[in-house]
Enzyme design. Structure first.
Site, PDB file in Angstrom:
ATOM      1  N   HIS A 101     -36.217 -31.356   8.342  1.00 36.03           N
ATOM      2  CA  HIS A 101     -37.013 -30.744   7.053  1.00 36.03           C
ATOM      3  C   HIS A 101     -36.189 -30.037   5.989  1.00 36.03           C
ATOM      4  O   HIS A 101     -36.619 -29.010   5.392  1.00 36.03           O
ATOM      5  CB  HIS A 101     -37.888 -29.775   7.936  1.00 36.03           C
ATOM      6  CG  HIS A 101     -38.778 -30.148   8.842  1.00 36.03           C
ATOM      7  ND1 HIS A 101     -39.772 -31.459   8.747  1.00 36.03           N
ATOM      8  CD2 HIS A 101     -38.439 -30.061  10.229  1.00 36.03           C
ATOM      9  CE1 HIS A 101     -39.967 -31.467  10.293  1.00 36.03           C
ATOM     10  NE2 HIS A 101     -39.301 -30.646  11.074  1.00 36.03           N
ATOM     11  N   CYS A 102     -35.164 -30.806   5.663  1.00 41.75           N
ATOM     12  CA  CYS A 102     -34.111 -30.247   4.741  1.00 41.75           C
ATOM     13  C   CYS A 102     -33.810 -28.803   4.909  1.00 41.75           C
ATOM     14  O   CYS A 102     -33.696 -28.103   3.986  1.00 41.75           O
ATOM     15  CB  CYS A 102     -34.932 -30.400   3.400  1.00 41.75           C
ATOM     16  SG  CYS A 102     -35.115 -32.081   2.951  1.00 41.75           S
ATOM     17  N   ASN A 103     -33.627 -28.419   6.256  1.00 40.25           N
ATOM     18  CA  ASN A 103     -33.272 -27.108   6.497  1.00 40.25           C
ATOM     19  C   ASN A 103     -32.418 -27.063   7.681  1.00 40.25           C
ATOM     20  O   ASN A 103     -32.734 -26.406   8.792  1.00 40.25           O
ATOM     21  CB  ASN A 103     -34.571 -26.291   6.795  1.00 40.25           C
ATOM     22  CG  ASN A 103     -34.584 -24.767   6.568  1.00 40.25           C
ATOM     23  OD1 ASN A 103     -33.614 -24.402   6.698  1.00 40.25           O
ATOM     24  ND2 ASN A 103     -35.780 -24.164   6.486  1.00 40.25           N
TER      25      ASN A 103
END
Length: 114
Positions: free
Chosen positions: A64-66
């Site tokens: 989740h781009c995290n």
């Protein structure tokens, strides 16, 4: 916001049936949005997502781009269900039932009776 909190609480309660899943985030719906982040030690999130997609249920999977949060959680990826004004309790029930089926499929094999 009220609908989102009620539906998120319903989902968190329904997800308790899924002992194979780890849930992340606060349990108090006042401190979270309409998102349930979860993981299985037995099944990769991408496999869960593919199985659910075949049941016409959309979730998000991956990091989740995290990546800092993934490192903090100690996982490489998670699955995420999001709820909002257009979702219903019936849809949460469909998700939970499909997750049960997917976990059974991946843990016990495709030919095991439901």
């Amino acid at each position: 916001r009220q609908h989102e909190m009620q539906l998120t609480q319903y989902a968190l309660t329904a997800f308790q049936e899924l002992e194979e899943l780890d849930l992340f985030g606060p349990r108090d719906v006042q401190q979270r949005g309409g998102v349930v982040l979860f993981n299985s030690s037995e099944v990769h999130p991408h496999d869960l997502g593919t199985f659910l997609d075949r049941e016409a249920i959309a979730i998000r999977t991956g990091h989740h781009c995290n990546m800092p949060v993934m490192r903090l959680l100690g996982v490489s990826a998670t699955a995420r269900a999001s709820f909002y004004i257009y979702n219903t309790e019936d849809e949460v029930d469909l998700l939970v039932d499909a997750l049960k089926d997917s976990l059974r499929y991946f843990v016990h094999g495709p030919n095991r009776d439901r």
